[in-house]
Design an enzyme around this catalytic site. Structure first.
Site, PDB file in Angstrom:
ATOM      1  CB  ALA A 126      35.857  40.417  47.980  1.00 37.82           C
ATOM      2  CB  SER A 127      35.047  42.912  42.994  1.00 33.26           C
ATOM      3  OG  SER A 127      34.363  42.889  41.770  1.00 33.26           O
ATOM      4  CB  SER A 129      34.840  36.061  37.434  1.00 33.73           C
ATOM      5  OG  SER A 129      34.595  34.856  38.133  1.00 33.73           O
ATOM      6  CB  ILE A 130      30.410  34.731  39.606  1.00 39.16           C
ATOM      7  CG1 ILE A 130      31.058  33.741  38.626  1.00 39.16           C
ATOM      8  CG2 ILE A 130      28.931  34.434  39.748  1.00 39.16           C
ATOM      9  CD1 ILE A 130      30.443  33.729  37.254  1.00 39.16           C
ATOM     10  CD  GLN A 132      30.254  44.653  43.246  1.00 36.89           C
ATOM     11  OE1 GLN A 132      31.117  44.722  42.373  1.00 36.89           O
ATOM     12  NE2 GLN A 132      29.564  45.711  43.645  1.00 36.89           N
ATOM     13  CB  VAL A 133      31.444  40.161  49.071  1.00 36.87           C
ATOM     14  CG1 VAL A 133      30.997  40.035  50.525  1.00 36.87           C
ATOM     15  CG2 VAL A 133      31.358  38.810  48.366  1.00 36.87           C
ATOM     16  CE  LYS A 147      29.433  34.964  45.516  1.00 38.64           C
ATOM     17  NZ  LYS A 147      30.042  33.628  45.639  1.00 38.64           N
ATOM     18  CG  ASP A 282      36.433  28.630  42.668  1.00 36.66           C
ATOM     19  OD1 ASP A 282      37.510  28.553  42.042  1.00 36.66           O
ATOM     20  OD2 ASP A 282      35.670  29.599  42.569  1.00 36.66           O
TER      21      ASP A 282
END
Length: 520
Positions: A126-127, A129-130, A132-133, A147, A282
């Site tokens: 997953a990627s 805005s702050i 990626q994992v 992360k 969020d």
């Protein structure tokens, strides 16, 4: 210099991807529509409008990406093609190179990657805005998610925030209405949450607190943090296996009760807000999954804890009373609460504010979520707040944003969900626990350690205060003691006289009876 050039860059990106034509075309005015077509001449705008908007937001940076994430949950406000494209911002922002990610991990742990992980997947799962994992496996066999913070985020965010602060000062200077909205305080609140999100140790601490809070609810899973592997730029947590909540068809095929999932989401939100005053702020679909494991089937899985909202006891009590007044349609109480809290001028007429709130809220009761738009309700309430000079409360801006996320999520899960009916029993139970006997016992239990320490020290503290008090206080106390002694002497005299009188009466009665009997 960067701050001064930032508006120019934003304008160039807007022109590059035709955002000006999107805006003019959406206003539905023949002249503006024609102007949009004229401005598009000579530019290659063949890509779909949703794709152009998504790419432009990605190019502009994390603040704009987060704005797009919030918009993607409001399908009632956007055309389907635009909403579908913006949904990709939730977890499919273009990743930064894997080599850079590995370098950042090794830099954070100060040792080679192989010494930290037995396996490490260089392809991000997953990627955003702050960060990626990546998935990985520790040497003890535990499956984890790693992360990694995006490089260079701080300078980009600081530039955008500096621009927002300038705009806020400009808005405040322009009008009294601008000052009422407190734009600088709102930007400061946004600044705080964004910088908190750039510290992954803080995010891990948020996750740990939320995990403790949710343990007894059995509705949501929060990953465990592995503190030996958490730094400000890299965070390692338990790997969670679930299905993204946006994959509705897959969840239905697996047998998940979607309507129950919608009700559980409302319960989780109100529990975090009113019971704990600590809520996941969020909650877009990219951060929420659903477990299909037999031992936790149908439970939510919460991810990404960079933005957490908090409320004080005063905020919780005020909000709960407002919600209960709304649910009981007691608009007079809503108006009174606004005046009591100081959110409106004290000379505001209760009946006028009551009538205005009733006009906005009454049409939306007893209707399913698909027929309600909290966005429209908030817009109408904003118009009322302008009329009555209601002051914006910056600490509640994040809660309003989260409430819109919850509404958007609920609309996707169960459009027939009655948000008010679902929330009412929970709020009534919470209010009973706060103001009833149970709430009193809980507060006494909470304060008992403080009282247990204070009570044995109380005589000494009083004696110390009397000994060290000023002369005037000692004189006043001495005068009080003298008067008290006079009063005591007077009371003693009255008591002895009364006692003598009673004894005299008793003696007279005894002598009279003895005389009658011939004894005397």
């Amino acid at each position: 210099m960067r701050t001064s050039l930032r508006p120019l860059y934003i304008g160039l990106i807007g022109l590059r991807y035709g955002l000006d034509t999107l805006l003019l075309g959406s206003l539905r005015h023949p002249v503006l529509t024609l102007l949009g077509r004229v401005l598009s001449i000579g530019r290659n705008l063949d890509a779909p409008r949703g794709e152009r908007l998504r790419i432009a937001l990605e190019r502009l940076g994390p603040i704009f990406v987060k704005f797009g994430q919030m918009l993607s949950t409001r399908r009632d406000l956007l055309p389907p093609d635009v909403a579908d494209e913006l949904a990709k911002l939730q977890d499919r922002v273009p990743p930064f190179p894997s080599e850079e990610s590995i370098r950042l991990v090794e830099k954070a742990f100060r040792r080679p990657l192989a010494e930290v992980f037995r396996e490490f997947d260089p392809t991000p799962v997953a990627s955003a805005s702050i960060a990626q994992v990546h998935f990985a496996v520790l040497h003890d066999g535990r499956e984890v998610a790693v992360k990694v913070l995006r490089p260079g985020m701080l300078s980009v965010i600081d530039d955008d925030l500096a621009l927002m602060r300038k705009l806020a000062r400009w808005v405040e200077r322009m009008s009294d209405d601008g000052r009422r909205l407190k734009p600088r305080e709102v930007v400061a609140e946004f600044d705080k949450y964004l910088h908190d999100e750039l510290d992954l140790v803080r995010e891990a601490a948020n996750a740990a607190q939320l995990r403790r809070n949710m343990q007894g609810l059995d509705l949501v899973l929060v990953p465990e943090m592995y503190w030996d592997y958490c730094t400000t730029t890299v965070m390692v947590m338990e790997r969670m296996k679930g299905v993204p909540i946006s994959h509705m068809q897959r969840l239905r095929e697996a047998g998940v009760d979607i309507k129950k999932l919608a009700r559980d989401g409302v319960t989780i939100f109100f529990t975090q807000v009113f019971r704990d005053g600590f809520f996941h702020a969020d909650m877009h679909p990219g951060n929420i999954q659903v477990s299909l494991a037999p031992e936790s089937f149908g439970r939510y899985i919460a991810l990404d804890f960079g933005i957490i909202g908090t409320l004080t006891e005063v905020d919780k009590d005020y909000l709960a009373q407002n919600f209960m007044a709304f649910l009981h349609r007691d608009y007079k109480r809503v108006a009174e609460l606004h005046i009591e809290s100081g959110w409106v001028p004290p000379d505001t007429r209760v009946d006028e504010l009551e009538g205005a709130v009733r006009t906005v809220c009454e049409p939306y009761f007893d209707r399913p979520l698909k027929e309600i738009s909290l966005g429209q309700v908030l817009m109408r309430l904003f118009q009322i707040s302008r009329r009555f000079n209601v002051e914006v409360q910056p600490q509640l801006v994040l809660l309003q944003k989260t409430l819109l996320n919850v509404e958007g999520l609920g609309r996707q899960l169960d459009p027939d969900l009655d948000l008010w009916t679902t929330a009412k029993p929970f709020l009534e139970r919470w209010m009973h626990e706060q103001v009833g006997v149970r709430g009193l016992l809980q507060r006494l239990k909470k304060e008992a350690p403080r009282y247990a320490k204070l009570l044995p020290e109380l005589p000494r503290l009083i004696h110390h205060r009397l000994e060290t008090g000023n002369d005037e206080l000692r004189q006043d106390l001495a005068a009080i003691l003298r008067e008290q002694r006079k009063t005591n002497r007077l009371l003693s005299a009255v008591v002895w006289v009364a006692l003598g009188f009673v004894l005299g009466l008793v003696s007279a009665q005894v002598l009279m009876r003895l005389h009658v009997l011939g004894i005397f």
